[in-house]
Design an enzyme around this catalytic site. Structure first.
Site, PDB file in Angstrom:
ATOM      1  N   LYS A  71       0.830  -1.213   0.000  1.00  0.00           N
ATOM      2  CA  LYS A  71       0.000   0.000   0.000  1.00  0.00           C
ATOM      3  C   LYS A  71       0.862   1.259   0.000  1.00  0.00           C
ATOM      4  O   LYS A  71       0.655   2.172  -0.796  1.00  0.00           O
ATOM      5  CB  LYS A  71      -0.913  -0.005   1.229  1.00  0.00           C
ATOM      6  CG  LYS A  71      -1.589   1.320   1.513  1.00  0.00           C
ATOM      7  CD  LYS A  71      -2.528   1.255   2.711  1.00  0.00           C
ATOM      8  CE  LYS A  71      -1.878   1.447   4.059  1.00  0.00           C
ATOM      9  NZ  LYS A  71      -1.564   2.850   4.408  1.00  0.00           N
ATOM     10  N   ASN A  72       1.828   1.305   0.929  1.00  0.00           N
ATOM     11  CA  ASN A  72       2.571   2.553   1.117  1.00  0.00           C
ATOM     12  C   ASN A  72       3.638   2.792   0.053  1.00  0.00           C
ATOM     13  O   ASN A  72       4.291   3.833   0.057  1.00  0.00           O
ATOM     14  CB  ASN A  72       3.169   2.613   2.528  1.00  0.00           C
ATOM     15  CG  ASN A  72       2.080   2.797   3.569  1.00  0.00           C
ATOM     16  OD1 ASN A  72       0.934   3.093   3.229  1.00  0.00           O
ATOM     17  ND2 ASN A  72       2.422   2.601   4.828  1.00  0.00           N
ATOM     18  N   CYS A 122      -5.799  12.722  13.248  1.00  0.00           N
ATOM     19  CA  CYS A 122      -5.872  11.327  12.821  1.00  0.00           C
ATOM     20  C   CYS A 122      -5.883  10.473  14.079  1.00  0.00           C
ATOM     21  O   CYS A 122      -5.405  10.906  15.136  1.00  0.00           O
ATOM     22  CB  CYS A 122      -4.653  11.074  11.953  1.00  0.00           C
ATOM     23  SG  CYS A 122      -4.117   9.404  11.802  1.00  0.00           S
ATOM     24  N   ARG A 152       0.053  14.214  13.442  1.00  0.00           N
ATOM     25  CA  ARG A 152       0.577  14.030  12.084  1.00  0.00           C
ATOM     26  C   ARG A 152       0.547  15.310  11.232  1.00  0.00           C
ATOM     27  O   ARG A 152      -0.129  15.370  10.200  1.00  0.00           O
ATOM     28  CB  ARG A 152      -0.173  12.892  11.380  1.00  0.00           C
ATOM     29  CG  ARG A 152      -0.062  11.595  12.140  1.00  0.00           C
ATOM     30  CD  ARG A 152      -0.751  10.466  11.443  1.00  0.00           C
ATOM     31  NE  ARG A 152      -0.006   9.949  10.315  1.00  0.00           N
ATOM     32  CZ  ARG A 152      -0.468   9.022   9.497  1.00  0.00           C
ATOM     33  NH1 ARG A 152      -1.658   8.517   9.673  1.00  0.00           N
ATOM     34  NH2 ARG A 152       0.275   8.604   8.494  1.00  0.00           N
ATOM     35  N   ASP A 211       4.126   0.381  12.209  1.00  0.00           N
ATOM     36  CA  ASP A 211       2.963  -0.260  11.585  1.00  0.00           C
ATOM     37  C   ASP A 211       2.821  -1.744  11.971  1.00  0.00           C
ATOM     38  O   ASP A 211       1.864  -2.390  11.566  1.00  0.00           O
ATOM     39  CB  ASP A 211       3.037  -0.133  10.052  1.00  0.00           C
ATOM     40  CG  ASP A 211       2.836   1.298   9.590  1.00  0.00           C
ATOM     41  OD1 ASP A 211       2.374   2.124  10.400  1.00  0.00           O
ATOM     42  OD2 ASP A 211       3.151   1.597   8.417  1.00  0.00           O
ATOM     43  N   ARG A 262      -8.871  -0.645   4.106  1.00  0.00           N
ATOM     44  CA  ARG A 262      -7.947   0.378   3.605  1.00  0.00           C
ATOM     45  C   ARG A 262      -6.572  -0.218   3.311  1.00  0.00           C
ATOM     46  O   ARG A 262      -5.866   0.276   2.441  1.00  0.00           O
ATOM     47  CB  ARG A 262      -7.800   1.500   4.635  1.00  0.00           C
ATOM     48  CG  ARG A 262      -9.076   2.252   4.880  1.00  0.00           C
ATOM     49  CD  ARG A 262      -8.819   3.445   5.722  1.00  0.00           C
ATOM     50  NE  ARG A 262      -7.655   4.161   5.202  1.00  0.00           N
ATOM     51  CZ  ARG A 262      -6.921   5.014   5.889  1.00  0.00           C
ATOM     52  NH1 ARG A 262      -7.220   5.275   7.130  1.00  0.00           N
ATOM     53  NH2 ARG A 262      -5.898   5.616   5.336  1.00  0.00           N
TER      54      ARG A 262
HETATM   55  N1  EPU Z   1       5.988  14.541  11.249  1.00  0.00           N
HETATM   56  C1  EPU Z   1       6.023  15.876  11.571  1.00  0.00           C
HETATM   57  N2  EPU Z   1       5.925  16.791  10.565  1.00  0.00           N
HETATM   58  C2  EPU Z   1       5.806  16.419   9.257  1.00  0.00           C
HETATM   59  C3  EPU Z   1       5.772  15.056   8.934  1.00  0.00           C
HETATM   60  C4  EPU Z   1       5.867  14.137   9.951  1.00  0.00           C
HETATM   61  O1  EPU Z   1       6.134  16.237  12.751  1.00  0.00           O
HETATM   62  O2  EPU Z   1       5.733  17.313   8.399  1.00  0.00           O
HETATM   63  C5  EPU Z   1       6.101  13.523  12.321  1.00  0.00           C
HETATM   64  C6  EPU Z   1       4.812  12.692  12.449  1.00  0.00           C
HETATM   65  O3  EPU Z   1       3.821  13.334  13.222  1.00  0.00           O
HETATM   66  C7  EPU Z   1       5.346  11.430  13.074  1.00  0.00           C
HETATM   67  C8  EPU Z   1       6.739  11.288  12.434  1.00  0.00           C
HETATM   68  O4  EPU Z   1       7.066  12.582  11.950  1.00  0.00           O
HETATM   69  O5  EPU Z   1       5.487  11.583  14.451  1.00  0.00           O
HETATM   70  C9  EPU Z   1       6.836  10.292  11.292  1.00  0.00           C
HETATM   71  O6  EPU Z   1       5.759  10.478  10.403  1.00  0.00           O
HETATM   72  P1  EPU Z   1       5.860  10.220   8.835  1.00  0.00           P
HETATM   73  O7  EPU Z   1       5.744  11.530   8.132  1.00  0.00           O
HETATM   74  O8  EPU Z   1       7.056   9.385   8.533  1.00  0.00           O
HETATM   75  O9  EPU Z   1       4.551   9.382   8.574  1.00  0.00           O
HETATM   76  P2  EPU Z   1       3.662   9.439   7.260  1.00  0.00           P
HETATM   77  O10 EPU Z   1       4.530   9.704   6.110  1.00  0.00           O
HETATM   78  O11 EPU Z   1       2.492  10.319   7.484  1.00  0.00           O
HETATM   79  C10 EPU Z   1       3.911   6.907   6.633  1.00  0.00           C
HETATM   80  C11 EPU Z   1       2.998   5.752   6.393  1.00  0.00           C
HETATM   81  C12 EPU Z   1       2.373   5.326   7.716  1.00  0.00           C
HETATM   82  C13 EPU Z   1       3.514   4.928   8.669  1.00  0.00           C
HETATM   83  C14 EPU Z   1       4.501   6.090   8.826  1.00  0.00           C
HETATM   84  C15 EPU Z   1       5.720   5.744   9.672  1.00  0.00           C
HETATM   85  C16 EPU Z   1       2.257   6.122   4.126  1.00  0.00           C
HETATM   86  C17 EPU Z   1       1.165   6.471   3.195  1.00  0.00           C
HETATM   87  N3  EPU Z   1       1.975   6.154   5.438  1.00  0.00           N
HETATM   88  O12 EPU Z   1       3.123   7.949   7.193  1.00  0.00           O
HETATM   89  O13 EPU Z   1       1.567   4.193   7.453  1.00  0.00           O
HETATM   90  O14 EPU Z   1       2.998   4.585   9.923  1.00  0.00           O
HETATM   91  O15 EPU Z   1       4.964   6.528   7.522  1.00  0.00           O
HETATM   92  O16 EPU Z   1       6.408   4.678   9.115  1.00  0.00           O
HETATM   93  O17 EPU Z   1       3.360   5.810   3.703  1.00  0.00           O
HETATM   94  C18 EPU Z   1      -0.153   2.625   7.859  1.00  0.00           C
HETATM   95  O18 EPU Z   1       0.128   2.090   6.769  1.00  0.00           O
HETATM   96  O19 EPU Z   1      -0.912   2.080   8.705  1.00  0.00           O
HETATM   97  C19 EPU Z   1       0.448   3.918   8.191  1.00  0.00           C
HETATM   98  C20 EPU Z   1      -0.057   4.713   9.135  1.00  0.00           C
END
Ligand code: EPU
Length: 424
Positions: A22-23, A123, A128, A311, A403
């Site tokens: 998915k990701n 969320c 996030r 995850d 999802r």
């Molecule tokens: N963060 C910030 N500011 C930002 C971006 C992130 O503070 O601008 C923080 C987040 O709040 C969090 C940390 O950085 O505490 C890491 O978040 P990240 O941005 O890496 O998460 P994401 O990109 O929103 C993806 C996956 C998630 C997975 C996370 C961590 C996708 C579509 N989603 O989310 O997947 O948990 O990376 O590996 O790639 C899932 O599949 O169930 C899922 C939630």
């Protein structure tokens, strides 16, 4: 709305095909916007999030054609024609159902030189924010304006920049890498996320003609090119789905082989399973869990890749709830990712939470009960607990599972689980 009903207690047996990730699929679908023309993507998982992404891209003018579907209907191939872009907006209605919709920001900025993308809002697992995505784009010369819940981006002066992420962010790295692919000059992203899905997107971008150095490392150097061309690509398989099936086999003391498993990306997960007493054998793309004795409590701490993935935290907690001894689970990525705990307690688990640390004391036997799914991985942990519990477990709000798990009920039933989906 459907519910899942499980009669627990049967060891799972057999083979299961792991679907596309998915990701990886979501950013790769978004990346097709970067190059006008007809792309082809294979190994796309049949998931609600993928359909939401298709809707989002269709809104922007992309045209989809189904090319093939595999026997179980769990994976397919699509052709995506992105010749004509008809807009540059990701509306709130779509972003609120899937945060990953924010992944169109980078491609729109790069191709349309403007974007209007709804802020995702809160969320179930944490705040996030996307501040790091926006800061990075600003460093690349993009003017960002926040108005009425939307990010408005003006990217007429998109140029390369040196960017350091103070927190490693998966979709943040992906958004900036996509924008940088068509920016003027070179972009260096330091402390880039090293998740394999980021590498998969980078390889798709390279297939389209992007120039990227340092793929799979935490420093990405992207030399912008004037244009990209459409490409064909096979999405990697899903390491979290793989980990979830390993957990299903382990918690039921079954014997299950995962086919098409991304074994090189499972190191941290397999290590913890072994430490917990699960007997495993693996090749490059297959892993077998061998029917075993009791699980032993082990500690985990979530960490960006190559650490133990957040995850998989909920699923591992379900396993630990029936292990011998105690386990300390520390969640370091999201501030609210223990929503499954109160539901696992309803099944008889013994878990106490203080801040971001959960202490799980293994119990002999979970007992079936009605429970409520709260987010994708939390739902998966409840399914696992239900498979191990005595009696009947009913899981409500199963749309969370749709999802991120392609045909989960069918796959588990084929491994011998007594599981069905019925109208609630
Ligand atoms: N963060 C910030 N500011 C930002 C971006 C992130 O503070 O601008 C923080 C987040 O709040 C969090 C940390 O950085 O505490 C890491 O978040 P990240 O941005 O890496 O998460 P994401 O990109 O929103 C993806 C996956 C998630 C997975 C996370 C961590 C996708 C579509 N989603 O989310 O997947 O948990 O990376 O590996 O790639 C899932 O599949 O169930 C899922 C939630």
């Amino acid at each position: 709305m459907d519910k899942i009903v499980i009669e627990g207690g049967l060891p799972l047996q057999g083979e299961v095909q792991i679907s596309g990730a998915k990701n990886a699929a979501l950013p790769i679908l978004a990346a097709t916007l970067l190059a006008p023309g007809e792309h082809r993507l294979d190994n796309l998982p049949a998931l609600a999030d993928i359909h939401t992404c298709e809707k989002l891209l269709s809104n922007l003018g992309a045209r989809f054609k189904e090319v093939a579907v595999n026997a179980g209907g769990t994976n397919g191939s699509l052709s995506i024609d992105t010749s004509d872009l008809q807009g540059f907006e990701a509306p709130y209605e779509l972003v609120k159902t899937m945060r990953a919709a924010v992944l169109v920001l980078g491609p729109l900025v790069a191709r349309a030189r403007q974007a209007r993308v709804s802020l995702p809002g809160g969320c179930a697992i944490g705040a996030r924010p996307i501040d790091l995505h926006l800061k990075g784009l600003e460093a690349m010369g993009v003017k960002i304006n926040l108005s009425q819940g939307y990010v408005e981006a003006d990217a007429r002066r998109l140029k390369g920049a040196e960017i350091y992420f103070e927190t490693s962010t998966v979709t943040g790295t992906e958004n900036l890498m996509m924008a940088a692919a068509l920016a003027k000059g070179t972009t260096v992203i330091k402390n880039a996320a090293m998740e394999p899905e980021v590498g998969d997107l980078a390889r798709f971008l390279v297939a389209m003609g992007a120039q990227i150095e340092g793929i799979d490392s935490d420093i990405l150097t992207i030399h912008g090119v004037p244009e990209l061309k459409p490409a064909s690509y096979r999405i990697m398989s899903d390491r979290i789905e793989a980990g979830t099936f390993l957990a299903a086999a382990a918690i039921t003391k079954g014997e299950v082989t995962l086919l098409d498993a991304p074994v090189p990306h499972l190191t941290a997960i397999l290590g913890k399973f072994t430490e917990a007493g699960v007997r495993l054998s693996a090749t490059k793309d297959r892993v077998t869990v061998h029917a075993g004795g009791n699980l032993t409590g082990v500690d985990i701490r979530t960490h960006p890749y190559p650490g133990f993935p957040t995850d998989m935290q909920a699923q591992f907690m379900a396993m630990m709830s029936v292990a011998r001894g105690a386990s300390v689970i520390t969640e370091t990525i999201f501030e609210n990712r223990f929503m499954h705990v109160s539901e696992l307690l309803r099944l008889g688990a013994d878990i106490t939470v203080t801040g971001n640390i959960a202490v799980v004391r293994g119990c002999r036997q979970l007992q079936g009960a009605p429970v409520m799914a709260t987010d994708l991985r939390a739902s998966a942990s409840l399914v696992l607990a239900g498979l191990a519990a005595a009696g009947t477990t009913e899981i409500l709000r199963v749309y969370h599972l749709d999802r991120g798990y392609a045909h989960l009920v069918e796959k588990l039933a084929a491994l011998g689980a007594r599981i069905k989906r019925v109208p609630a």
